[in-house]
Design a protein around this motif. Structure first.
Motif, mmCIF file in Angstrom:
data_model
loop_
_atom_site.group_PDB
_atom_site.id
_atom_site.type_symbol
_atom_site.label_atom_id
_atom_site.label_comp_id
_atom_site.label_asym_id
_atom_site.label_seq_id
_atom_site.Cartn_x
_atom_site.Cartn_y
_atom_site.Cartn_z
ATOM 1 N N MET A 1 0.773 -1.309 0.158
ATOM 2 C CA MET A 1 0.086 -0.109 0.063
ATOM 3 C C MET A 1 0.755 1.238 -0.116
ATOM 4 O O MET A 1 1.901 1.421 0.741
ATOM 5 C CB MET A 1 -0.932 0.018 1.335
ATOM 6 N N SER A 2 0.465 2.064 -0.933
ATOM 7 C CA SER A 2 1.344 3.139 -0.778
ATOM 8 C C SER A 2 0.615 4.444 -1.100
ATOM 9 O O SER A 2 1.134 5.575 -1.606
ATOM 10 C CB SER A 2 2.325 3.215 -1.983
ATOM 11 N N SER A 3 -0.331 4.776 -0.600
ATOM 12 C CA SER A 3 -1.420 6.189 -0.678
ATOM 13 C C SER A 3 -0.600 7.021 0.403
ATOM 14 O O SER A 3 0.308 6.565 1.321
ATOM 15 C CB SER A 3 -2.783 5.759 -0.137
ATOM 16 N N THR A 8 2.363 7.809 5.271
ATOM 17 C CA THR A 8 2.464 8.718 6.382
ATOM 18 C C THR A 8 2.563 7.615 7.785
ATOM 19 O O THR A 8 3.072 7.860 8.744
ATOM 20 C CB THR A 8 1.243 9.738 6.526
ATOM 21 N N GLN A 9 1.711 6.914 7.829
ATOM 22 C CA GLN A 9 1.477 6.098 8.906
ATOM 23 C C GLN A 9 2.756 5.049 9.211
ATOM 24 O O GLN A 9 3.118 4.886 10.353
ATOM 25 C CB GLN A 9 0.140 4.793 8.974
ATOM 26 N N GLN A 10 3.350 4.686 7.937
ATOM 27 C CA GLN A 10 4.461 3.854 8.063
ATOM 28 C C GLN A 10 5.848 4.731 8.390
ATOM 29 O O GLN A 10 6.779 4.300 9.230
ATOM 30 C CB GLN A 10 5.006 3.327 6.841
ATOM 31 N N VAL A 74 8.535 15.453 3.992
ATOM 32 C CA VAL A 74 7.073 16.012 3.668
ATOM 33 C C VAL A 74 5.911 15.606 4.319
ATOM 34 O O VAL A 74 5.164 16.293 5.040
ATOM 35 C CB VAL A 74 6.976 15.978 2.077
ATOM 36 N N LEU A 75 5.872 14.276 4.122
ATOM 37 C CA LEU A 75 4.804 13.395 4.991
ATOM 38 C C LEU A 75 4.656 13.769 6.268
ATOM 39 O O LEU A 75 3.700 14.119 7.003
ATOM 40 C CB LEU A 75 4.997 12.114 4.767
ATOM 41 N N ILE A 83 -1.647 19.136 8.373
ATOM 42 C CA ILE A 83 -2.147 19.552 6.739
ATOM 43 C C ILE A 83 -2.515 18.329 5.982
ATOM 44 O O ILE A 83 -1.620 17.192 6.136
ATOM 45 C CB ILE A 83 -0.849 20.185 6.309
ATOM 46 N N ASP A 84 -3.716 18.220 5.501
ATOM 47 C CA ASP A 84 -3.969 17.326 4.419
ATOM 48 C C ASP A 84 -3.344 17.372 3.280
ATOM 49 O O ASP A 84 -3.708 18.219 2.407
ATOM 50 C CB ASP A 84 -5.483 17.317 4.260
ATOM 51 N N LEU A 85 -2.311 16.659 2.934
ATOM 52 C CA LEU A 85 -1.441 16.868 1.838
ATOM 53 C C LEU A 85 -2.031 16.504 0.599
ATOM 54 O O LEU A 85 -1.584 17.449 -0.361
ATOM 55 C CB LEU A 85 -0.079 15.901 1.981
ATOM 56 N N GLY A 86 -2.830 15.810 0.346
ATOM 57 C CA GLY A 86 -3.575 15.482 -0.789
ATOM 58 C C GLY A 86 -4.601 16.791 -1.156
ATOM 59 O O GLY A 86 -4.437 17.137 -2.312
#
Ligand SMILES: [Mg+2]
Length: 115
Positions: A1-3, A8-10, A74-75, A83-86
């Motif tokens: 998974m790479s959203s 960010t969680q990782q 950045v994440l 900040i919601d980066l998307g």
């Protein structure tokens, strides 16, 4: 998974396992982001044209590593500052589209103030 959320969680898991959040004030995270961007540039220093492209092809893993380092910071910074980066990227694209209208900017490498 790479959203963005998964990545960010990782990043946060990696940080929390090492108890590094205590060191991550926004200024030092931004500084780290900039240092990683400089490492990206260092990979290309003194090279240009076909030599640069060949160098990047040969050193693809190093290039990927530095891009990953930049994105990781950045994440982290976006997360820590709420900040919601998307959403931020989408909103910035809208702002940039207004600054660089297609009819003025297509094929032109100038800053919006010079268009
Ligand atoms: Mg690096």
């Amino acid at each position: 998974m790479s959203s963005l959320e998964d990545l960010t969680q990782q990043m946060l898991e990696f940080r929390d396992e090492r108890q590094w959040a205590q060191f991550h004030n926004p200024k030092d995270v931004a500084l780290s982001l900039t240092l990683e961007a400089a490492e990206l540039l260092e990979l290309m220093q003194w090279k240009s044209g076909p030599e640069l492209l060949e160098h990047l092809k040969v050193n693809r893993e190093l290039l990927a590593d530095e891009l990953a380092d930049v994105l990781g910071w950045v994440l982290v910074l976006a997360h820590d500052q709420g900040i919601d980066l998307g959403m931020a990227v989408k909103e910035k694209l809208i702002k940039n589209a207004a600054k660089y209208p297609i009819e003025k900017a297509r094929g032109v490498a100038k800053k919006y103030t010079e268009l």
